[in-house]
Enzyme design. Structure first.
Site, PDB file in Angstrom:
ATOM      1  N   GLY A 170       0.828  -1.197   0.000  1.00 23.61           N
ATOM      2  CA  GLY A 170       0.000   0.000   0.000  1.00 23.61           C
ATOM      3  C   GLY A 170       0.860   1.243   0.000  1.00 23.61           C
ATOM      4  N   GLY A 171       0.229   2.374   0.318  1.00 22.54           N
ATOM      5  CA  GLY A 171       0.938   3.632   0.274  1.00 22.54           C
ATOM      6  C   GLY A 171       2.067   3.745   1.275  1.00 22.54           C
ATOM      7  N   MET A 172       1.956   3.041   2.396  1.00 21.61           N
ATOM      8  CA  MET A 172       2.988   3.133   3.427  1.00 21.61           C
ATOM      9  C   MET A 172       4.121   2.139   3.222  1.00 21.61           C
ATOM     10  SD  MET A 172       1.014   3.979   6.996  1.00 21.61           S
ATOM     11  CE  MET A 172      -0.398   2.897   6.779  1.00 21.61           C
ATOM     12  N   GLY A 173       3.854   1.038   2.533  1.00 21.80           N
ATOM     13  CA  GLY A 173       4.894   0.036   2.352  1.00 21.80           C
ATOM     14  C   GLY A 173       4.319  -1.333   2.057  1.00 21.80           C
ATOM     15  N   GLN A 174       5.075  -2.371   2.426  1.00 21.22           N
ATOM     16  CA  GLN A 174       4.674  -3.744   2.123  1.00 21.22           C
ATOM     17  C   GLN A 174       4.381  -4.515   3.408  1.00 21.22           C
ATOM     18  OE1 GLN A 174       8.237  -3.042   1.346  1.00 21.22           O
ATOM     19  NE2 GLN A 174       7.416  -1.629  -0.175  1.00 21.22           N
ATOM     20  N   VAL A 175       3.503  -5.504   3.279  1.00 22.66           N
ATOM     21  CA  VAL A 175       3.236  -6.439   4.366  1.00 22.66           C
ATOM     22  C   VAL A 175       3.711  -7.820   3.930  1.00 22.66           C
ATOM     23  CG1 VAL A 175       1.497  -7.472   5.869  1.00 22.66           C
ATOM     24  CG2 VAL A 175       1.229  -5.102   5.098  1.00 22.66           C
ATOM     25  N   LYS A 194       5.240  -5.521   8.670  1.00 24.38           N
ATOM     26  CA  LYS A 194       4.919  -4.363   7.832  1.00 24.38           C
ATOM     27  C   LYS A 194       6.176  -3.502   7.716  1.00 24.38           C
ATOM     28  CE  LYS A 194       0.903  -2.173   8.065  1.00 24.38           C
ATOM     29  NZ  LYS A 194       0.333  -1.990   6.713  1.00 24.38           N
ATOM     30  N   ASP A 213      -7.591   5.864  10.663  1.00 27.25           N
ATOM     31  CA  ASP A 213      -7.716   5.340   9.303  1.00 27.25           C
ATOM     32  C   ASP A 213      -8.606   4.096   9.267  1.00 27.25           C
ATOM     33  OD1 ASP A 213      -7.302   5.433   6.583  1.00 27.25           O
ATOM     34  OD2 ASP A 213      -5.388   4.371   6.637  1.00 27.25           O
TER      35      ASP A 213
END
Length: 411
Positions: A21-26, A41, A141
């Site tokens: 997503g916008g913040m990074g990867q999981v 994350k 969020d």
């Protein structure tokens, strides 16, 4: 850049990427110290950035330490956090419990959920919010992709405080100084859009989510983020029943109250909202989902449908008015009833099991306990205690093992 088989923090081996997503990867990862699967994350949004990036990462780790204090059955637990990389390329990461389940965003793509599920899931999300708000933590969020539903029907809320912590321009006194919007515009409360969120901003976002669950669409339609923010600030939402036929007036009242522009006009807190959703689910003439859940659990444990139905009827007869105790209590009561109905009948002698053979009863009992709302840690402890009471290679019958585990948890 994170890749498969990379070792983070000298401990967490990345296995496969679960999402981005916008913040990074999981990632799904293996904790090589404890030998268990976890979720990691990686917050790539905060990579690099010179001295400002270093300050942002330090703040993120401080926020993560606060969020990690949350321990609740409906909140994904943070186990650990740290940084990977070197020098200016350091990237923070979070290590969380690995939850097997499906996001509400995926469910919504298949269509509208039932009103019963919307009420039950909404109440459990509210329980999670109440716990976090009591600890001084806002989510900021709430949206479908941050809500997981496990195979047993339990709700898990993801990413508490992560949106705020990952904002590269946030400061202690203001939400942002860089134009970075903290939150997701289609679900954002007016005051949060202005940069002044408060706990009831999470309730507004949950109102948008509930609107979407029961109608199949968001309360406002817009072509872009600016359009959504303008709608939240200036437009009145439609009643859910005007969008989707069959939505009762009680749902209209509850959702529109959550979507009030003025936070003071919404529910006072998440606990009040949870109570309202549970009352909505128990409205006269409304089906009682606990009956089917408890019946299915008993049948899954090997009892006949007839015995399971009789036990559920006996539990219902003991209730007062519209009273519906928590599901674990209902199940324990039904299990006592069905064991009494059993009247000494046996389900066969306990078999012996070859040394080293997997013990499926452990996983079945653990899954049942987690599905009933107990934490994974408590479920593991109860199963271990039951196993410690066994003799040799004795394998308990599943109903007896679950009853014993519930007894351990009630002490």
């Amino acid at each position: 850049m994170t890749v498969r088989d990379q070792l983070l923090g000298g401990r967490y081996r990345l296995v496969r990427q679960l999402g981005e997503g916008g913040m990074g990867q999981v990632w799904e990862a293996q904790d090589e110290t404890l030998g268990r699967p976890v979720a990691v994350k990686v917050i790539s949004l905060l990579a690099g950035g010179g001295s400002l990036g270093g300050e942002a990462r330090a703040r993120f780790l401080r926020e993560a330490r606060i969020t990690a204090q949350l321990q609740h059955p409906n909140i994904v637990t943070i186990h650990d956090f740290g940084e990977t990389g070197a020098g200016s390329e350091r990237v923070p990461f979070l290590v969380m419990e690995l939850v097997r389940g499906e996001g509400l965003d995926t469910m919504l793509r298949r269509g509208v959920v039932t009103l019963v599920d919307a009420a039950r899931w909404g109440a459990l999300i509210s329980d999670a919010l109440a716990e976090a708000h009591a600890a001084g933590i806002m989510h900021r969020d709430i949206k479908p992709s941050n809500i997981l539903i496990t195979p047993s029907g339990t709700v898990k809320v993801l990413d508490f405080g992560i949106a705020r912590a990952a904002d590269p321009g946030a400061t202690a006194d203001r939400l942002t100084q860089t134009g970075f919007i903290v939150g997701t515009p289609p679900y954002m409360a007016p005051e949060q859009a202005r940069g002044f969120p408060e706990p009831r901003s999470d309730l507004y976002a949950l109102g948008c989510l509930l609107f979407e669950l029961i109608t199949g669409r968001l309360p406002f339609q817009a072509p872009d983020a600016t359009g959504y923010l303008s709608a939240h600030l200036t437009q009145e939402p439609p009643t859910p029943s005007s969008v989707s036929t069959g939505v009762p007036s009680g749902w209209d009242d509850l959702v529109l109250r959550l979507l009030e522009k003025d936070p003071a006009q919404r529910y006072a807190n998440a606990a009040d909202l949870a109570q309202a959703l549970r009352q909505l689910d128990r409205a006269p003439g409304r089906p009682q989902p606990w009956r089917e859940q408890v019946r299915a659990a008993l049948v899954g444990l090997g009892y006949s449908g007839e015995d399971a139905e009789a036990a559920v009827d006996a539990v219902a007869a003991d209730l007062t008015g519209d009273e519906v105790p928590p599901l674990p209590a209902m199940f324990k009561s039904a299990l006592r009833k069905v064991l009494a109905l059993d009247g000494g009948r046996t389900h066969g002698a306990a078999p012996r099991q070859a040394p080293g053979r997997p013990q499926p009863w452990r996983e079945q009992v653990r899954a049942a306990l987690v599905g009933l709302g107990y934490s994974g840690k408590d479920a593991d402890a109860a199963v271990d205690a039951v196993a410690a009471d066994l003799t040799g290679d004795e394998v308990p019958q599943l109903p007896a093992a679950l009853k014993s585990a519930l007894r351990k948890l009630s002490r």
